[in-house]
Design an enzyme around this catalytic site. Structure first.
Site, PDB file in Angstrom:
ATOM      1  CG  ASP A 306       9.941   6.069   2.418  1.00  0.00           C
ATOM      2  OD1 ASP A 306       9.531   4.900   2.554  1.00  0.00           O
ATOM      3  OD2 ASP A 306      10.613   6.653   3.293  1.00  0.00           O
ATOM      4  CD  GLU A 503      13.627   1.360   6.047  1.00  0.00           C
ATOM      5  OE1 GLU A 503      13.830   2.289   6.827  1.00  0.00           O
ATOM      6  OE2 GLU A 503      13.554   1.539   4.813  1.00  0.00           O
TER       7      GLU A 503
END
Ligand code: GLC
Length: 612
Positions: A306, A503
């Site tokens: 990521d 997020e």
């Protein structure tokens, strides 16, 4: 209040449906290994530098020099949530940028095309004018794999219209604690439902053949257990990027299951999670990335880290690179540190810390996928097919999004036959901060990483606009955000809920409906007007007071641009058929609460949904 409790038969149905779909004969799973002989021929020609370059993905806005794409033989670039073209956010600008990237790649010795990735997680959501679909939490409430596959197929078409060939989707997280800011990116708290819909999304994105110029490479994320982190272990002591503390059997039963389904469906890439498992970051976990994912589950594609996740493994970047690559990371998402990664890995190979065999395996995996996508075909045009521009935001695409909105709505309350509304009422009054706000309607990951309130995109219809479209000429439709002027209306529709986030920005200790929203519901109710509440949220909220006041209450999640789908149900053109894919808590101290808990008394259970 009568409650349609989910019947055990329904759960069995989901299981049976899942395993039927998961069996090999249900669909042909493309084997990436069939390209190994061609891969070998390319690999043998590659220098160490060219191999390492293939393992790197840089952020397009993080490039120190645009020519670094060829100088460092980059295998991939991404446009993250805010990675728009410098020339602005238009179909042309996106497509021109894609063509410039491939032109760079064609200047390298081996002319290996670049894989360009974006987060097309609910449509081609970075691009102005693209159709924005309901986020996964809404699609989860449809329980409809065919529809989810069609949504992904359409998204793939709109992504390819800009040339881009890779989406970092589907998110197959199994969110278990709604206080996590990424709950809405998950289909459900139920691993079987996530598996069913995640596999459908992979099939939609990748099509029956990855070489199809209308297919995109899918990316199941975030491996593994991102939705199960322990409160307080994440960023800023919260949830996101935290630590999942479970025994292995539970991790497998809840969080690993959807990856089996995604692999069965032929997913070509998987993203490692920022989060950890029992104290070890997934990006550094060789047991999970190699022993389980690649060896046991037989994943033949490639694993990408990521965004800047490798640096989280060790304070020394070079050490972190060695741990991540040896653990099983095949491609590094290094938005700005791509040059450092390149030099670090070169040194690590020459020092014998990272065996050349590991590099060859990583590059082989990446090249397999590029062959499977037809990218390595020398006769394949490397520029985008601009004839696809006419598809972006098309009426046909919006019709499917409108259907997805309809089927995602969950009717939680409907007393005194408040719904369906009549299209010939005297006056309908809209109230609430989100009644005329396309940004709140779409949620995060829309145009910008965090999304935003207000008219942030083009095309589509707010709920206010949709109701105006639906009613007869005689009907008056009025709107005030605070509910003033409602007296005398035949009905009020109050649209409240969350404002956009993504997020860690969505991590929240308190999910109670805001005082501001409750005040509008109260004001409308006190005017003696039948009150319909429509909730835009990325997760179940604590709504008890608002629910009590409402005559009817619909959970609409984050429906995207096609607000007309909500009007379709409000006026009864279509019945509400959505069923909760998450348990709805009575209070904060019930959270986390999931179907199957020993103590299970939610406000509304998993699978609940009324109709009329
Ligand atoms: C983000 C997210 C991931 C996304 C990636 C690229 O931080 O964790 O879901 O695909 O970076 O934008």
């Amino acid at each position: 209040m009568a409650r349609n409790r989910i019947s055990p038969a329904c759960i069995v149905y989901v299981f049976v449906l899942f395993f039927l779909l998961a069996t090999p004969w249900a669909h042909s799973k493309p084997s990436f290994r069939t390209y190994d002989s061609q891969v070998q021929k390319v690999l043998e020609k590659m220098t160490l530098e060219e191999k390492i370059g293939q393992m790197i993905q840089a952020e397009i806005t993080g490039l120190k020099e645009f020519s670094d794409i060829s100088t460092y033989y980059l295998g991939s670039v991404l446009s993250g949530g805010n990675g728009d073209p410098e020339e602005g956010n238009s179909l042309k600008a996106w497509t021109d940028l894609y063509d410039r990237v491939q032109k760079q790649a064609m200047q390298t010795r081996l002319k290996i095309p670049v894989l360009y990735g974006v987060d097309a997680v609910h449509g081609h959501n970075n691009v102005l004018g693209a159709v924005i679909f309901p986020h996964n939490i809404g699609l989860g409430c449809t329980g409809n794999p065919e529809l989810v596959e069609e949504v992904a197929r359409i998204t793939a078409r709109e992504v390819r219209a800009t040339g881009i060939q890779w989406t970092f989707a589907p998110c197959v997280a199994v969110p278990r604690d709604e206080r996590w800011g990424r709950t809405y990116e998950g289909f459900s708290e139920n691993p079987e439902l996530v598996s069913l819909l995640g596999a459908a999304a992979v099939r939609g994105f990748q099509g029956s053949d990855l070489r199809d110029p209308l297919s995109v490479l899918a990316c199941a994320k975030h491996f593994v257990g991102d939705g199960g982190t322990q409160a307080g272990t994440g960023l800023n002591g919260r949830w996101d990027q935290g630590d999942t503390r479970l025994d292995e059997a539970t991790l497998r039963r809840i969080h690993l299951l959807p990856y089996k389904a995604a692999i069965e469906a032929g997913v070509g890439s998987i993203m490692a999670s920022y989060s950890g498992w029992n104290g070890v970051k997934c990006t550094a976990n060789k047991y999970l990335l190699t022993t389980v994912l690649k060896n046991e589950l037989g994943f033949e594609g490639f694993v990408i880290s990521d965004y800047n996740a490798i640096a989280q493994i060790d304070p020394d970047f070079k050490t972190a690179v060695g741990i991540a690559v040896n653990a099983g990371i095949d491609m590094a998402m290094e938005p700005t540190e791509y040059r450092r990664f390149y030099e670090a890995l070169k040194a690590l190979v020459s020092e014998g810390v990272v065996p050349i065999e590991r590099v060859n395996d990583a590059v082989s995996r990446i090249l397999r996928v590029k062959f499977a996508m037809g990218l390595m075909d020398p006769n394949r045009p490397q520029t985008a097919d601009r004839s696809l521009h006419r598809l972006v935001g098309s009426k046909e695409h919006r019709q499917v999004a409108r259907q997805a909105v309809r089927e995602s709505l969950v009717l939680l309350k409907n007393e005194r036959q408040t719904l369906p509304l009549s299209k010939t009422m005297g006056r309908i009054h809209l109230a609430g901060k989100s009644a005329d706000d396309i940004g709140n309607q779409c949620g995060g990951w829309t145009i910008d990483w965090q999304g935003g309130s207000g008219p942030i995109t083009t095309g589509g219809t707010t709920l206010l606009g949709a109701i105006r479209n639906a009613v007869s000429k005689e009907t008056q439709v009025t709107y005030t955000a605070d509910g003033s002027g409602v007296a005398g209306a035949d009905v009020a529709v109050v649209v409240v809920g969350e404002t956009p986030y993504a997020e860690m920005m969505g991590d929240a200790e308190d999910l109670t409906l805001s005082e501001q929203d409750l005040a509008v519901i109260k004001k409308v109710k006190q005017a003696g007007v039948p009150t319909v509440v429509v909730l835009f949220s990325g997760r179940p909220l604590i709504i008890n007071d608002g629910l009590e006041l409402a005559d009817a209450f619909i959970a609409a999640w984050l429906p995207g641009t096609e607000g007309q789908g909500i009007a379709d149900v409000l006026f009864g053109d279509y019945k509400p058929i959505g069923k909760l894919s998450f348990s709805w808590p009575r209070s904060m101290d019930q959270i986390p609460i999931n179907y199957g808990d020993k103590e299970y008394s939610p406000l509304f259970p998993f699978g609940f949904g009324l109709s009329f």
